[in-house]
Motif scaffolding. Structure first.
Motif, PDB file in Angstrom:
ATOM      1  N   LEU A  60       0.829  -1.202   0.000  1.00 19.95           N
ATOM      2  CA  LEU A  60       0.000   0.000   0.000  1.00 19.95           C
ATOM      3  C   LEU A  60       0.867   1.257   0.000  1.00 19.95           C
ATOM      4  CD1 LEU A  60      -2.380  -1.187   2.848  1.00 19.95           C
ATOM      5  CD2 LEU A  60      -2.904  -1.186   0.410  1.00 19.95           C
ATOM      6  N   THR A  61       1.849   1.306   0.943  1.00 21.12           N
ATOM      7  CA  THR A  61       2.705   2.486   1.080  1.00 21.12           C
ATOM      8  C   THR A  61       4.146   2.059   1.329  1.00 21.12           C
ATOM      9  OG1 THR A  61       2.499   2.701   3.497  1.00 21.12           O
ATOM     10  CG2 THR A  61       0.828   3.826   2.157  1.00 21.12           C
ATOM     11  N   VAL A  62       5.061   2.982   1.035  1.00 17.78           N
ATOM     12  CA  VAL A  62       6.469   2.813   1.397  1.00 17.78           C
ATOM     13  C   VAL A  62       6.934   4.092   2.072  1.00 17.78           C
ATOM     14  CG1 VAL A  62       6.996   1.134  -0.404  1.00 17.78           C
ATOM     15  CG2 VAL A  62       7.299   3.575  -0.879  1.00 17.78           C
ATOM     16  N   ILE A  85      10.721  -4.783  -9.935  1.00 13.85           N
ATOM     17  CA  ILE A  85       9.535  -3.975  -9.648  1.00 13.85           C
ATOM     18  C   ILE A  85      10.001  -2.715  -8.935  1.00 13.85           C
ATOM     19  CG2 ILE A  85       7.320  -3.864  -8.436  1.00 13.85           C
ATOM     20  CD1 ILE A  85       7.339  -6.996  -8.548  1.00 13.85           C
ATOM     21  N   PRO A  86       9.936  -1.536  -9.603  1.00 17.29           N
ATOM     22  CA  PRO A  86      10.370  -0.299  -8.940  1.00 17.29           C
ATOM     23  C   PRO A  86       9.424   0.069  -7.799  1.00 17.29           C
ATOM     24  CG  PRO A  86       9.665   0.117 -11.225  1.00 17.29           C
ATOM     25  CD  PRO A  86       9.461  -1.329 -10.953  1.00 17.29           C
ATOM     26  N   LEU A  87       9.987   0.508  -6.671  1.00 19.47           N
ATOM     27  CA  LEU A  87       9.170   0.912  -5.527  1.00 19.47           C
ATOM     28  C   LEU A  87       9.293   2.411  -5.257  1.00 19.47           C
ATOM     29  CD1 LEU A  87       9.754  -2.171  -3.206  1.00 19.47           C
ATOM     30  CD2 LEU A  87       7.770  -1.667  -4.676  1.00 19.47           C
ATOM     31  N   ILE A  88      10.508   2.944  -5.215  1.00 18.24           N
ATOM     32  CA  ILE A  88      10.683   4.389  -5.041  1.00 18.24           C
ATOM     33  C   ILE A  88      12.099   4.782  -5.458  1.00 18.24           C
ATOM     34  CG2 ILE A  88      11.446   4.360  -2.625  1.00 18.24           C
ATOM     35  CD1 ILE A  88       9.448   6.856  -2.327  1.00 18.24           C
ATOM     36  N   ASN A  89      12.213   5.980  -6.006  1.00 26.71           N
ATOM     37  CA  ASN A  89      13.507   6.522  -6.397  1.00 26.71           C
ATOM     38  C   ASN A  89      13.521   7.996  -6.018  1.00 26.71           C
ATOM     39  OD1 ASN A  89      15.967   7.131  -7.506  1.00 26.71           O
ATOM     40  ND2 ASN A  89      15.272   7.046  -9.622  1.00 26.71           N
ATOM     41  N   TYR A 101       4.704   7.186   1.183  1.00 32.49           N
ATOM     42  CA  TYR A 101       4.252   7.377  -0.191  1.00 32.49           C
ATOM     43  C   TYR A 101       3.259   6.272  -0.536  1.00 32.49           C
ATOM     44  CZ  TYR A 101       8.066  10.684  -0.460  1.00 32.49           C
ATOM     45  OH  TYR A 101       8.887  11.753  -0.240  1.00 32.49           O
ATOM     46  N   THR A 102       2.059   6.659  -0.989  1.00 34.25           N
ATOM     47  CA  THR A 102       1.005   5.717  -1.322  1.00 34.25           C
ATOM     48  C   THR A 102       0.976   5.508  -2.834  1.00 34.25           C
ATOM     49  OG1 THR A 102      -0.308   6.489   0.553  1.00 34.25           O
ATOM     50  CG2 THR A 102      -1.481   5.251  -1.144  1.00 34.25           C
ATOM     51  N   PHE A 103       0.927   4.261  -3.247  1.00 33.86           N
ATOM     52  CA  PHE A 103       0.848   3.948  -4.670  1.00 33.86           C
ATOM     53  C   PHE A 103      -0.541   4.275  -5.210  1.00 33.86           C
ATOM     54  CE2 PHE A 103       4.262   1.193  -3.160  1.00 33.86           C
ATOM     55  CZ  PHE A 103       5.246   1.491  -4.093  1.00 33.86           C
ATOM     56  N   LYS A 104      -0.658   4.461  -6.528  1.00 35.22           N
ATOM     57  CA  LYS A 104      -1.965   4.697  -7.148  1.00 35.22           C
ATOM     58  C   LYS A 104      -2.833   3.445  -7.053  1.00 35.22           C
ATOM     59  CE  LYS A 104      -0.611   8.358 -10.255  1.00 35.22           C
ATOM     60  NZ  LYS A 104      -0.655   8.874 -11.616  1.00 35.22           N
ATOM     61  N   ILE A 172      -7.039  -2.388  -7.603  1.00 36.29           N
ATOM     62  CA  ILE A 172      -7.729  -1.569  -6.603  1.00 36.29           C
ATOM     63  C   ILE A 172      -7.028  -0.215  -6.466  1.00 36.29           C
ATOM     64  CG2 ILE A 172      -8.383  -1.371  -4.176  1.00 36.29           C
ATOM     65  CD1 ILE A 172      -8.612  -4.415  -4.105  1.00 36.29           C
ATOM     66  N   SER A 173      -7.764   0.846  -6.707  1.00 35.46           N
ATOM     67  CA  SER A 173      -7.212   2.200  -6.623  1.00 35.46           C
ATOM     68  C   SER A 173      -6.996   2.600  -5.169  1.00 35.46           C
ATOM     69  CB  SER A 173      -8.163   3.191  -7.290  1.00 35.46           C
ATOM     70  OG  SER A 173      -7.699   4.512  -7.092  1.00 35.46           O
ATOM     71  N   LEU A 174      -5.870   3.254  -4.918  1.00 33.18           N
ATOM     72  CA  LEU A 174      -5.584   3.795  -3.595  1.00 33.18           C
ATOM     73  C   LEU A 174      -5.634   5.314  -3.599  1.00 33.18           C
ATOM     74  CD1 LEU A 174      -2.612   1.471  -2.578  1.00 33.18           C
ATOM     75  CD2 LEU A 174      -5.019   1.269  -1.936  1.00 33.18           C
ATOM     76  N   GLU A 175      -6.066   5.899  -4.707  1.00 28.52           N
ATOM     77  CA  GLU A 175      -6.157   7.350  -4.805  1.00 28.52           C
ATOM     78  C   GLU A 175      -7.365   7.827  -4.011  1.00 28.52           C
ATOM     79  OE1 GLU A 175      -4.363   9.221  -8.287  1.00 28.52           O
ATOM     80  OE2 GLU A 175      -5.148   7.453  -9.336  1.00 28.52           O
ATOM     81  N   PRO A 176      -7.239   8.977  -3.320  1.00 26.36           N
ATOM     82  CA  PRO A 176      -8.289   9.448  -2.406  1.00 26.36           C
ATOM     83  C   PRO A 176      -9.682   9.505  -3.038  1.00 26.36           C
ATOM     84  CG  PRO A 176      -6.353  10.822  -2.194  1.00 26.36           C
ATOM     85  CD  PRO A 176      -6.094   9.878  -3.340  1.00 26.36           C
ATOM     86  N   GLU A 177      -9.793   9.945  -4.267  1.00 25.56           N
ATOM     87  CA  GLU A 177     -11.120  10.070  -4.876  1.00 25.56           C
ATOM     88  C   GLU A 177     -11.732   8.719  -5.207  1.00 25.56           C
ATOM     89  OE1 GLU A 177      -8.018  10.489  -8.120  1.00 25.56           O
ATOM     90  OE2 GLU A 177      -8.308  11.361  -6.156  1.00 25.56           O
TER      91      GLU A 177
END
Length: 184
Positions: A60-62, A85-89, A101-104, A172-177
């Motif tokens: 969900l988040t990193v 699998i890229p996670l963060i840069n 940081y939350t993924f889309k 599954i979307s993790l975006e607020p909207e």
């Protein structure tokens, strides 16, 4: 400046069927930092930590975490079939911008994958964020499980919030909207 911070509280009649879990690599975590986080004065140190995942998970988040001497942070997963699998840069680390940081959408990490985090520390006079002039030796503190850690000490952590994987999680979307689309 405008602060756009927000948080959401969700209520449900039923308990979650998949509680979230947290995994911390590096300082006070499940994996050692190599080489050890001992940064000599007037030196630059590249470090790495890694951990093998024992089941399929959905991230969900990193949260990458370093202090003032950190200059860059990279994390990714290496699957058993050779995919990355890229996670963060974060090529220009800034201590003031630490965040979860939350993924889309949820990121599936297959069982047997190795999660890798790499970072660089600059303990020279050329680092404008170095709290010491002249630079001094900085050693990772392990006392009090990190609770006594100061900003002028150093850490290297990669924190992952995840669930056990279920088929379709990566849709599954993790975006607020779109959070109303999240299923238990």
């Amino acid at each position: 400046k405008i602060d756009r911070s927000h948080f959401n509280i969700f209520y449900s009649e039923t308990k979650p069927t998949r509680p979230t879990e947290e995994l911390m690599l590096g300082t006070n975590g499940v994996s050692a930092i190599r080489p050890p986080l001992n940064i000599a004065p007037d030196s630059i140190l590249n470090v790495r930590t890694q951990y093998r995942i024992d089941r399929d998970i959905s991230i969900l988040t990193v949260n990458p975490h370093m202090h003032l001497l950190g200059t860059n942070f990279l994390a990714y997963a290496l699957t058993s079939n050779g995919d990355t699998i890229p996670l963060i840069n974060i090529p220009r680390w800034d201590f003031r911008w630490q965040y979860f940081y939350t993924f889309k959408v949820m990121q599936k990490i297959p069982k047997g994958s190795i999660i890798v985090a790499e970072g660089t520390f600059d303990n020279t006079g050329n680092n404008p964020n170095n709290p010491y002039n002249p630079p001094r030796e900085i050693i990772e503190r392990q006392d009090l499980d990190g609770a006594g850690m100061r900003t002028t000490d150093e850490m290297f952590q990669f924190i992952i919030t995840f669930l056990d994987y279920h088929e379709g999680d990566e849709q599954i979307s993790l975006e607020p909207e779109n959070r109303s689309l999240i299923k238990n």
